[in-house]
Design an enzyme around this catalytic site. Structure first.
Site, PDB file in Angstrom:
ATOM      1  N   LYS A 169       0.842  -1.193   0.000  1.00  0.00           N
ATOM      2  CA  LYS A 169       0.000   0.000   0.000  1.00  0.00           C
ATOM      3  C   LYS A 169       0.876   1.241   0.000  1.00  0.00           C
ATOM      4  O   LYS A 169       1.881   1.292   0.729  1.00  0.00           O
ATOM      5  CB  LYS A 169      -0.900   0.001   1.235  1.00  0.00           C
ATOM      6  CG  LYS A 169      -1.926  -1.124   1.221  1.00  0.00           C
ATOM      7  CD  LYS A 169      -2.910  -0.927   0.099  1.00  0.00           C
ATOM      8  CE  LYS A 169      -3.871  -2.093  -0.034  1.00  0.00           C
ATOM      9  NZ  LYS A 169      -4.731  -1.960  -1.230  1.00  0.00           N
ATOM     10  N   ASP A 196      -0.134   0.030  -4.573  1.00  0.00           N
ATOM     11  CA  ASP A 196      -1.551   0.397  -4.708  1.00  0.00           C
ATOM     12  C   ASP A 196      -1.840   1.598  -3.802  1.00  0.00           C
ATOM     13  O   ASP A 196      -1.667   1.503  -2.587  1.00  0.00           O
ATOM     14  CB  ASP A 196      -2.397  -0.815  -4.275  1.00  0.00           C
ATOM     15  CG  ASP A 196      -3.883  -0.588  -4.431  1.00  0.00           C
ATOM     16  OD1 ASP A 196      -4.286   0.491  -4.898  1.00  0.00           O
ATOM     17  OD2 ASP A 196      -4.651  -1.514  -4.080  1.00  0.00           O
ATOM     18  N   GLU A 222      -1.148   0.811  -8.954  1.00  0.00           N
ATOM     19  CA  GLU A 222      -2.600   0.556  -8.936  1.00  0.00           C
ATOM     20  C   GLU A 222      -3.366   1.737  -8.351  1.00  0.00           C
ATOM     21  O   GLU A 222      -2.978   2.290  -7.322  1.00  0.00           O
ATOM     22  CB  GLU A 222      -2.842  -0.709  -8.093  1.00  0.00           C
ATOM     23  CG  GLU A 222      -4.291  -1.132  -8.008  1.00  0.00           C
ATOM     24  CD  GLU A 222      -4.424  -2.522  -7.389  1.00  0.00           C
ATOM     25  OE1 GLU A 222      -3.559  -3.390  -7.665  1.00  0.00           O
ATOM     26  OE2 GLU A 222      -5.368  -2.743  -6.619  1.00  0.00           O
ATOM     27  N   GLU A 248     -11.049  -1.227  -9.802  1.00  0.00           N
ATOM     28  CA  GLU A 248     -11.756  -2.085  -8.841  1.00  0.00           C
ATOM     29  C   GLU A 248     -13.028  -1.425  -8.317  1.00  0.00           C
ATOM     30  O   GLU A 248     -13.906  -2.116  -7.804  1.00  0.00           O
ATOM     31  CB  GLU A 248     -10.830  -2.481  -7.685  1.00  0.00           C
ATOM     32  CG  GLU A 248     -10.448  -1.330  -6.777  1.00  0.00           C
ATOM     33  CD  GLU A 248      -9.442  -1.743  -5.720  1.00  0.00           C
ATOM     34  OE1 GLU A 248      -8.302  -2.067  -6.086  1.00  0.00           O
ATOM     35  OE2 GLU A 248      -9.800  -1.746  -4.534  1.00  0.00           O
ATOM     36  N   ASP A 271     -13.911  -6.772  -9.682  1.00  0.00           N
ATOM     37  CA  ASP A 271     -14.124  -7.695  -8.562  1.00  0.00           C
ATOM     38  C   ASP A 271     -15.369  -8.505  -8.875  1.00  0.00           C
ATOM     39  O   ASP A 271     -16.446  -7.927  -9.077  1.00  0.00           O
ATOM     40  CB  ASP A 271     -14.284  -6.898  -7.269  1.00  0.00           C
ATOM     41  CG  ASP A 271     -14.255  -7.792  -6.039  1.00  0.00           C
ATOM     42  OD1 ASP A 271     -14.956  -8.841  -6.059  1.00  0.00           O
ATOM     43  OD2 ASP A 271     -13.552  -7.458  -5.082  1.00  0.00           O
ATOM     44  N   HIS A 298      -9.838  -8.062  -8.957  1.00  0.00           N
ATOM     45  CA  HIS A 298      -9.607  -7.616  -7.582  1.00  0.00           C
ATOM     46  C   HIS A 298     -10.247  -8.662  -6.682  1.00  0.00           C
ATOM     47  O   HIS A 298     -11.359  -9.119  -6.944  1.00  0.00           O
ATOM     48  CB  HIS A 298     -10.299  -6.254  -7.382  1.00  0.00           C
ATOM     49  CG  HIS A 298     -10.357  -5.791  -5.962  1.00  0.00           C
ATOM     50  ND1 HIS A 298     -11.482  -5.947  -5.158  1.00  0.00           N
ATOM     51  CD2 HIS A 298      -9.428  -5.165  -5.193  1.00  0.00           C
ATOM     52  CE1 HIS A 298     -11.232  -5.417  -3.968  1.00  0.00           C
ATOM     53  NE2 HIS A 298     -10.003  -4.940  -3.968  1.00  0.00           N
ATOM     54  N   GLU A 331      -4.820 -12.195  -7.073  1.00  0.00           N
ATOM     55  CA  GLU A 331      -4.645 -11.454  -5.818  1.00  0.00           C
ATOM     56  C   GLU A 331      -5.012 -12.344  -4.635  1.00  0.00           C
ATOM     57  O   GLU A 331      -6.135 -12.867  -4.566  1.00  0.00           O
ATOM     58  CB  GLU A 331      -5.520 -10.192  -5.817  1.00  0.00           C
ATOM     59  CG  GLU A 331      -5.412  -9.430  -4.505  1.00  0.00           C
ATOM     60  CD  GLU A 331      -5.896  -7.999  -4.579  1.00  0.00           C
ATOM     61  OE1 GLU A 331      -6.787  -7.703  -5.403  1.00  0.00           O
ATOM     62  OE2 GLU A 331      -5.367  -7.169  -3.799  1.00  0.00           O
TER      63      GLU A 331
END
Ligand code: MG
Length: 384
Positions: A169, A196, A222, A248, A271, A298, A331
């Site tokens: 992150k 991300d 991301e 996502e 997703d 996702h 993922e």
């Protein structure tokens, strides 16, 4: 073969250690499971991404009454039935999340009816195992110096467990983000790394962190920018070399069509528990393919969504194709989640950084009915 009963299960767990990312901290996890029972007692399960109690009402009050008594063979025709029923006031959002979980349950149900896995229903698996990337290294309530050490140690641990790829992150603050990206690269020079921001950056910030990621050979960046500022993605791409991933928060073929058309994105991430379900994800993938964009789901939530994404990637075709194909990575969220790790009697087998595609009919994972009451907040049932 009619749908006779639709149940929902809002499940919840509290976390021992809250964790955060650029937008908020989690101290609990909530998921809505959808259980559809057809004639003869055959059943399918799906899950929804989003606020479980709100989505629960969408399933129970709106879609379930319209689906009861319908034949469950036609996933596309039932998707259209739901879409047309709510199009005028809900082209996305939580209603689409509800549709996604219902659609996922219908794929599971139809796989079981035919005795084949969801990947066989999706056109046939092209691989029996899918390489994963570990998603983790979320923020903890620690001073930054200590946090940086903790997060790098977590990444090293994933590498030792066999993960050849992982995602961090960013979006805490720029100095920390840059230090973290550098420290992890230094610790893991040969690992495929992604970052991300969960749409945390404005344009100059995204350029600054993107250039750091370029320098350190990160694999993708991301959600560098807000999904509402899709026109900025193309401008960002002109300044960076690495792939930009996103989407996502997007839903349906129509949403992804607009997102891809705006340019700048190389990898879209629908997703399956939110984008419209497996039925819609297949259409989104076709649009991506036609535009030279790759499509990797996702994945958040529990085993049902993980299984759906594993089947989806088992049938995936990278753009462009070649003899030594590039990996489309699954993922695999490694944050604390008893709903994913304790509730199921049959899980997706993930080992050495690879997920083995379930072979049992349907999605191939099983909710343990004995453990379900431990996690349930609210259940609903609609039947003929
Ligand atoms: Mg993300």
């Amino acid at each position: 073969m009619k749908i006779e009963c639709i149940r929902t299960h809002h499940i919840r767990c509290h976390l021992k250690t809250p964790f955060g990312f650029s937008q908020w901290f989690y101290d609990q996890r909530n998921v809505l499971l959808v259980q559809i029972i057809g004639e003869g007692g055959i059943e399918g399960w799906g899950e929804c991404y989003g606020p479980a109690d709100v989505v629960q009402a969408c399933v129970e009050k709106f879609y379930a009454p319209r689906l009861l008594g319908q034949t469950f063979q036609g996933t596309d025709s039932l998707w259209q039935l739901m879409w047309r029923a709510s199009l005028d006031f809900a082209r996305g959002g939580v209603m689409m999340s509800a549709m996604s979980g219902i659609d996922m349950a219908l794929w599971d149900l139809n796989g079981k009816r035919l005795g084949v896995s969801v990947s066989e229903l999706m056109g046939g698996r092209q691989r029996d195992r899918v390489p994963c990337y570990a998603t983790g290294m979320y923020y903890l309530d620690q001073p930054e110096e200590q946090l940086l050490e903790t997060l790098v140690a977590e990444g090293v641990q994933y590498a030792e467990q066999g993960y050849r790829a992982m995602k961090i992150k960013v979006g805490k603050n720029l100095p920390f983000d840059e230090a973290f990206c550098r420290a992890l690269r230094e610790a893991l020079p040969a690992t495929t790394l992604m970052a991300d921001s969960n749409h945390a950056f404005d344009f100059p910030e995204a350029v600054r962190i993107g250039r750091v990621l370029d320098e350190l050979s990160y694999h993708w960046f991301e959600e560098p920018l807000s999904p509402e500022h899709e026109h900025l993605y193309a401008r960002l791409q002109e300044k960076l070399d690495l792939a930009i991933a996103g989407g996502e928060c997007e839903q349906t073929r129509f949403g992804y069509q607009r997102f891809i058309a705006a340019g700048g994105v190389h990898l879209i991430q629908p997703d399956l528990a939110y984008c419209g379900g497996p039925s819609e994800a297949l259409k989104i993938r076709a649009i991506a393919s036609a535009n030279g964009v790759n499509c990797i789901p996702h994945v958040w939530g529990t085993q049902l969504n993980l299984a759906a994404a594993t089947h989806f990637l088992a049938t995936a075709y990278p753009e462009p194709g070649r003899a030594e194909e590039k990996n489309l990575l699954l993922e695999y969220d490694r944050t604390e989640n008893p709903l994913r790790d304790e509730l199921y009697s049959v899980c997706v087998d993930v080992n050495g950084g690879d997920a083995y595609v379930p072979e049992a009919p349907g999605l191939g994972v099983t909710v343990n009915p004995d453990l379900l009451p431990e996690f349930v907040v609210t259940q609903t049932e609609c039947r003929i």
